[in-house]
Design an enzyme around this catalytic site. Structure first.
Site, PDB file in Angstrom:
ATOM      1  N   HIS A 117     -16.094   1.821  -7.725  1.00  0.00           N
ATOM      2  CA  HIS A 117     -16.397   0.399  -7.993  1.00  0.00           C
ATOM      3  C   HIS A 117     -15.344  -0.207  -8.930  1.00  0.00           C
ATOM      4  O   HIS A 117     -15.629  -1.176  -9.634  1.00  0.00           O
ATOM      5  CB  HIS A 117     -17.790   0.217  -8.599  1.00  0.00           C
ATOM      6  CG  HIS A 117     -18.863   0.978  -7.887  1.00  0.00           C
ATOM      7  ND1 HIS A 117     -19.578   0.455  -6.850  1.00  0.00           N
ATOM      8  CD2 HIS A 117     -19.303   2.254  -8.048  1.00  0.00           C
ATOM      9  CE1 HIS A 117     -20.443   1.362  -6.403  1.00  0.00           C
ATOM     10  NE2 HIS A 117     -20.281   2.464  -7.113  1.00  0.00           N
ATOM     11  N   SER A 119       9.950 -14.459 -11.034  1.00  0.00           N
ATOM     12  CA  SER A 119       9.370 -15.751 -10.721  1.00  0.00           C
ATOM     13  C   SER A 119      10.421 -16.815 -10.999  1.00  0.00           C
ATOM     14  O   SER A 119      11.249 -16.664 -11.887  1.00  0.00           O
ATOM     15  CB  SER A 119       8.144 -15.968 -11.613  1.00  0.00           C
ATOM     16  OG  SER A 119       7.903 -17.349 -11.766  1.00  0.00           O
ATOM     17  N   LYS A 163       8.029 -12.663 -15.627  1.00  0.00           N
ATOM     18  CA  LYS A 163       7.359 -12.033 -14.487  1.00  0.00           C
ATOM     19  C   LYS A 163       8.220 -11.015 -13.742  1.00  0.00           C
ATOM     20  O   LYS A 163       9.411 -11.207 -13.540  1.00  0.00           O
ATOM     21  CB  LYS A 163       6.926 -13.099 -13.474  1.00  0.00           C
ATOM     22  CG  LYS A 163       5.788 -13.983 -13.916  1.00  0.00           C
ATOM     23  CD  LYS A 163       4.471 -13.248 -14.097  1.00  0.00           C
ATOM     24  CE  LYS A 163       3.817 -12.909 -12.772  1.00  0.00           C
ATOM     25  NZ  LYS A 163       3.367 -14.116 -12.058  1.00  0.00           N
ATOM     26  N   GLU A 205       2.791  -6.152  -2.166  1.00  0.00           N
ATOM     27  CA  GLU A 205       2.049  -7.361  -1.778  1.00  0.00           C
ATOM     28  C   GLU A 205       2.325  -7.743  -0.327  1.00  0.00           C
ATOM     29  O   GLU A 205       1.414  -8.080   0.426  1.00  0.00           O
ATOM     30  CB  GLU A 205       2.413  -8.528  -2.692  1.00  0.00           C
ATOM     31  CG  GLU A 205       1.785  -8.421  -4.067  1.00  0.00           C
ATOM     32  CD  GLU A 205       2.201  -9.587  -4.967  1.00  0.00           C
ATOM     33  OE1 GLU A 205       1.315 -10.215  -5.542  1.00  0.00           O
ATOM     34  OE2 GLU A 205       3.415  -9.857  -5.077  1.00  0.00           O
ATOM     35  N   LYS A 234       3.509  -8.349  25.152  1.00  0.00           N
ATOM     36  CA  LYS A 234       4.741  -7.843  24.544  1.00  0.00           C
ATOM     37  C   LYS A 234       5.004  -8.326  23.133  1.00  0.00           C
ATOM     38  O   LYS A 234       5.351  -7.536  22.256  1.00  0.00           O
ATOM     39  CB  LYS A 234       5.926  -8.162  25.454  1.00  0.00           C
ATOM     40  CG  LYS A 234       5.780  -7.383  26.718  1.00  0.00           C
ATOM     41  CD  LYS A 234       6.793  -7.608  27.735  1.00  0.00           C
ATOM     42  CE  LYS A 234       6.254  -7.063  29.040  1.00  0.00           C
ATOM     43  NZ  LYS A 234       4.953  -7.661  29.481  1.00  0.00           N
TER      44      LYS A 234
END
Ligand code: ARG
Length: 467
Positions: free
Chosen positions: A161, A282, A288, A295, A330
């Site tokens: 969890h 970023s 960043k 991702e 295709k």
């Protein structure tokens, strides 16, 4: 048969030319030219078989084979000029062949239809693609096992969890990834069995009146055997659907790995470092470093599953035998192959460069009372029923939460307050090392068990490499 318009298929039957837009609308050459090498391979085998049964002379066969070989080279070099007027890859190649070698070229299509031809081409194409995919998959599996071997003793928190559950080893976690991919490898091999049969000879739908030798053609093309029913051969694309299902499962697995890498590389987890070469920055936030590769792989898994749905929907209402609908198989199929190969490749390149931040992993495992189950098991070994032990440990955890301490920081007297069965020896089983070491059975997380799993995996990969 005097007015044969070579620009149009079956032209003698038509009173007027195809509408220009319809010509474009129905053409597939823009995408099916990708199967040119397989189309040529199939035609060469077909011509060889036709000469064996006396339908082509040896000279005609050789002219066809030489012509096709030359065309194949031009296509490979990007020197071939494709024409939309010739609709698809099959007609483009055949028309050019006839233009070059004359009447012999017109005999190539004897006992064959584009319906069995295209089904054969796709199978040959997928067979080649499966080999390529297997190569990348094994490269990734090798990278994972190599990383796991370095981390058989590295302790981290295991989750259920997404909550801290029990301590595990990082090597064990990585070997879970390996097991997923190992089953994927097995699925790929299995679907290859159903890809590797030969439709040629089914012709348009009913077979052909020529005394063809399908076994011979199948052998020349390395197919296991000819397909058993002509109607089924030209119409079903279940092998392509199955392949796309296998691809979707692989992508689903890669997507799960991606999700973990994304979480682990966040400041909140900070378990791993993904090398700069696999991330981007970023344009606005200078701090960043984004995990782009995982991702994108996670995103692309949706795209491949979408292709699986497309192919299922494409097939589901088609009556026997061939329908033009099947031309639509295709693009999803080719995109599935490309996407899968690219994602596996990116992963196989990236995994060897992942760095585990072992200190952070260890600290995370110390939080969240990860050894609570070990305390319960300890009480059970001392004679308490598991449910009672569970209850007692719950009380100890409550005390830990209230006093902001983990289980190892509780005094012996405090623990004994919950159960007199608790002794000084409890602290060794409350340690993370003690907790994982006890789980040393087959399939468990103990360093000893993981070392064995890594060895078995290495042997498995070694056996495949020498095959
Ligand atoms: N381009 C077609 C396809 O991809 C080839 C088969 C065409 N057959 C036909 N009868 N129109 O399916």
């Amino acid at each position: 048969m005097t007015n044969i318009n070579t620009d149009k298929l079956s032209s003698a039957r038509f009173a007027e030319a195809t509408d220009a837009f319809v010509e474009e609308f129905t053409a597939s050459v823009e995408f099916d030219k990708r199967m040119a090498a397989q189309d040529i391979q199939g035609s060469i085998a077909h011509a060889t078989m036709l000469s064996k049964i006396g339908v082509l002379t040896a000279d005609e066969r050789d002219a066809i084979i030489n012509g096709l070989t030359q065309i194949g080279q031009e296509i490979a070099d990007g020197r071939f000029s494709w024409s939309i007027k010739q609709e698809d890859v099959h007609m483009n190649i055949e028309a050019t062949l006839t233009e070059r070698i004359g009447p012999a070229g017109k005999k190539l299509h004897t006992g064959r239809s584009r319906n069995d031809q295209v089904a054969t081409d796709i199978r040959l194409y997928l067979r080649d693609a499966c080999r390529h995919i297997e190569g990348e998959l094994l490269r990734l599996m090798t990278a994972i096992v190599t990383l796991a071997a370095k981390h058989t003793d590295t302790i981290m928190s295991g989750f259920t969890h997404l909550q801290v559950a029990q301590p595990i080893t990082f090597g064990h976690h990585l070997m879970a990834w390996f097991e997923m991919l190992k089953r994927d490898h097995e699925r790929l091999q299995d679907c290859l069995k159903r890809i590797n049969v030969m439709p040629l000879g089914a012709a348009a739908l009913a077979g052909t009146s020529y005394p063809i030798d399908r076994e011979h053609t199948a052998q020349l093309l390395g197919f296991k055997q000819p397909t058993a029913n002509s109607l089924d051969s030209v119409s079903d694309r279940d092998f392509a659907i199955e392949f796309t299902a296998v691809a979707s499962i692989i992508m689903m697995h890669l997507s799960r790995c991606s999700e973990e890498l994304i979480l682990w590389s966040s400041a909140q987890f900070d378990f791993i470092d993904i090398p700069d070469a696999f991330c981007t920055g970023s344009s606005i936030m200078p701090q960043k470093k984004n995990p782009d590769v995982p991702e994108l792989v996670r995103g692309k898994s949706g795209r491949v599953t979408g292709h699986l749905m497309s192919l299922l929907m494409l097939m589901k209402s088609q009556p026997l035998a061939y329908n033009k609908d099947n031309q639509e198989d295709k693009e999803p199929l080719f995109d599935t192959v490309d996407t899968l190969i690219n994602c596996l490749r990116a992963y196989a390149d990236m995994v060897p460069h992942l760095t585990a931040k072992t200190g952070n992993m260890y600290r995370a495992a110390q939080q969240g009372f990860a050894t609570a189950t070990d305390l319960a098991d300890y009480l059970v070994r001392k004679g308490l029923p598991f449910r009672d032990a569970h209850e007692i440990v719950g009380q100890a955890v409550r005390l830990g939460i209230d006093s902001q301490r983990d289980l190892t920081q509780l005094m012996l007297a405090e623990l004994q307050h919950f159960s007199p069965l608790i002794d000084e020896d409890v602290y060794s089983i409350l340690s993370l090392e003690g907790s994982v070491a006890l789980r040393d059975h087959f399939g468990g997380t103990a360093p000893e068990a993981v070392k064995k799993a890594v060895q078995t995996a290495q042997q498995f990969l070694q056996t495949l490499a020498t095959h």
